[in-house]
Design a protein around this motif. Sequence first.
Motif, PDB file in Angstrom:
ATOM      1  N   PRO A  53      23.934 -33.830  29.260  1.00  0.00           N
ATOM      2  CA  PRO A  53      25.135 -32.854  28.262  1.00  0.00           C
ATOM      3  C   PRO A  53      26.141 -33.777  27.840  1.00  0.00           C
ATOM      4  O   PRO A  53      26.492 -34.931  28.427  1.00  0.00           O
ATOM      5  N   ASP A  54      26.314 -33.478  26.559  1.00  0.00           N
ATOM      6  CA  ASP A  54      27.423 -34.310  25.936  1.00  0.00           C
ATOM      7  C   ASP A  54      28.654 -33.809  26.541  1.00  0.00           C
ATOM      8  O   ASP A  54      29.282 -32.391  26.243  1.00  0.00           O
ATOM      9  N   HIS A  55      29.862 -34.455  27.119  1.00  0.00           N
ATOM     10  CA  HIS A  55      31.047 -33.748  27.761  1.00  0.00           C
ATOM     11  C   HIS A  55      31.711 -33.731  26.323  1.00  0.00           C
ATOM     12  O   HIS A  55      32.029 -34.741  25.798  1.00  0.00           O
ATOM     13  N   LYS A  56      32.021 -32.532  26.277  1.00  0.00           N
ATOM     14  CA  LYS A  56      32.793 -32.367  24.889  1.00  0.00           C
ATOM     15  C   LYS A  56      34.122 -32.987  24.632  1.00  0.00           C
ATOM     16  O   LYS A  56      34.945 -32.991  25.438  1.00  0.00           O
TER      17      LYS A  56
ATOM     18  N   ILE B  87      40.007 -34.479  24.476  1.00  0.00           N
ATOM     19  CA  ILE B  87      39.443 -35.002  25.374  1.00  0.00           C
ATOM     20  C   ILE B  87      39.414 -33.798  26.603  1.00  0.00           C
ATOM     21  O   ILE B  87      40.344 -33.129  26.945  1.00  0.00           O
ATOM     22  N   VAL B  88      38.163 -33.697  27.445  1.00  0.00           N
ATOM     23  CA  VAL B  88      38.148 -32.540  28.107  1.00  0.00           C
ATOM     24  C   VAL B  88      38.995 -33.091  29.445  1.00  0.00           C
ATOM     25  O   VAL B  88      38.711 -34.349  29.815  1.00  0.00           O
TER      26      VAL B  88
ATOM     27  N   GLU C  93      36.150 -30.863  34.195  1.00  0.00           N
ATOM     28  CA  GLU C  93      35.029 -30.218  33.064  1.00  0.00           C
ATOM     29  C   GLU C  93      33.834 -31.051  33.329  1.00  0.00           C
ATOM     30  O   GLU C  93      32.689 -30.530  33.077  1.00  0.00           O
ATOM     31  N   ARG C  94      33.895 -32.303  33.552  1.00  0.00           N
ATOM     32  CA  ARG C  94      32.615 -33.120  33.684  1.00  0.00           C
ATOM     33  C   ARG C  94      31.797 -32.748  34.795  1.00  0.00           C
ATOM     34  O   ARG C  94      30.531 -32.464  34.455  1.00  0.00           O
ATOM     35  N   PRO C  95      32.117 -32.635  35.971  1.00  0.00           N
ATOM     36  CA  PRO C  95      31.005 -32.125  36.968  1.00  0.00           C
ATOM     37  C   PRO C  95      30.619 -30.952  36.714  1.00  0.00           C
ATOM     38  O   PRO C  95      29.437 -30.530  36.878  1.00  0.00           O
ATOM     39  N   ARG C  96      31.317 -30.025  36.062  1.00  0.00           N
ATOM     40  CA  ARG C  96      31.101 -28.603  35.896  1.00  0.00           C
ATOM     41  C   ARG C  96      29.968 -28.800  34.860  1.00  0.00           C
ATOM     42  O   ARG C  96      29.022 -27.748  34.788  1.00  0.00           O
ATOM     43  N   ASP C  97      30.060 -29.470  33.834  1.00  0.00           N
ATOM     44  CA  ASP C  97      29.106 -29.433  32.613  1.00  0.00           C
ATOM     45  C   ASP C  97      27.840 -29.886  33.439  1.00  0.00           C
ATOM     46  O   ASP C  97      26.564 -29.368  33.003  1.00  0.00           O
TER      47      ASP C  97
END
Length: 348
Positions: free
Chosen positions: A112-115, A127-128, A132-136
């Motif tokens: 995924p591209d981390h939004k 920046i997220v 949010e990163r592990p959730r992605d």
Amino acid sequence: MRLFLLAAIAVLSTLRVAMADSAIGFKQTELPADAGGHALTISLWYPAAPLGKTETVGENAAFYGLEVQPDAPFLTGSRPLVLMSHGFGGSWRNLNWIAGALVRQGFVVAAPDHKGESFTEADATEIVPLWERPRDISRTLTALLDHDDLAGGIDRGRIAVIGHSLGGWTAMELAGARYSADLALKDCNRAKLPPQCKAPRLLGKVGIVGDGKADPRLAMDWRDARIRAVVALDLGPAAGFLPETLQQVEVPVLVLAAGVETPEIAAIKADSDYIARHLPGATTVYREIPDASHFSFMQICKPNGEKIVEELSPGEGFVCRDGGGRDRAALHAQISEAILDFLKVDMR
């Protein structure tokens, strides 16, 4: 040690022979926003039936890409899955080369591209938060397991995560490590500041406010029990991971560290050392690549790539620099060999 990805060496040999008659399929899909987060763009690489029509993805004026067959049919069968998490300010393109190496050995790969972190996005400044990163990654995994039409059949017992830089941080969170803002910032009142104290604006944007008080979601447990192995490539930041949670990580972890530090990325090697020192020794592999820089784990730059990057983004040309001992292609060969050797072993 028991085999992680294949039940026996004979099975691995058979798979390699089969892969000689396959191609690298590639497609992208969109996951809609859910109740707790944003929409996700997911890139997928997979073993595909050769069709003859190819194109190069992830290439631009500065960087080489990967030759793939877009939207090619999947090969039949259940396959191991590797999820990839890019570093801060990056995208799937940075680890495109690793995806190619893995698919050639029979893996399905998803990233995924981390939004808000990709320099190619209009909202790159948004920046997220870190959590949010592990959730992605977990959302991506759920989608792939629930929908065979996305990337073909996935073997639920053979799922790994590879992360570079902040993507390595993401991978450690998914393995069960817990991050503490108080620990990360405990020495920020000293005369000689640790590296993590020198970027208060960034720390604020990712969930740690200026006074050191963090959003409670940062301290939550983001472990995903479906993940069976983790590869952290020159990860950071690490100083805030609680040692006791690192010691309790149950999945095998490979830490690959760059031996060359640059002024632009300080103390990343110390982050890798910190992680490796506190993870269980029996299930952790730590390797340093002496002539690799932090950016050697990214895609290969073209001969004039550094100049082009510098023109487009002044001060960023260093992403094309390695340690000077070998070129990036040779470094990639060593990195991919280390990853593949590690992923063949089941260390639970």
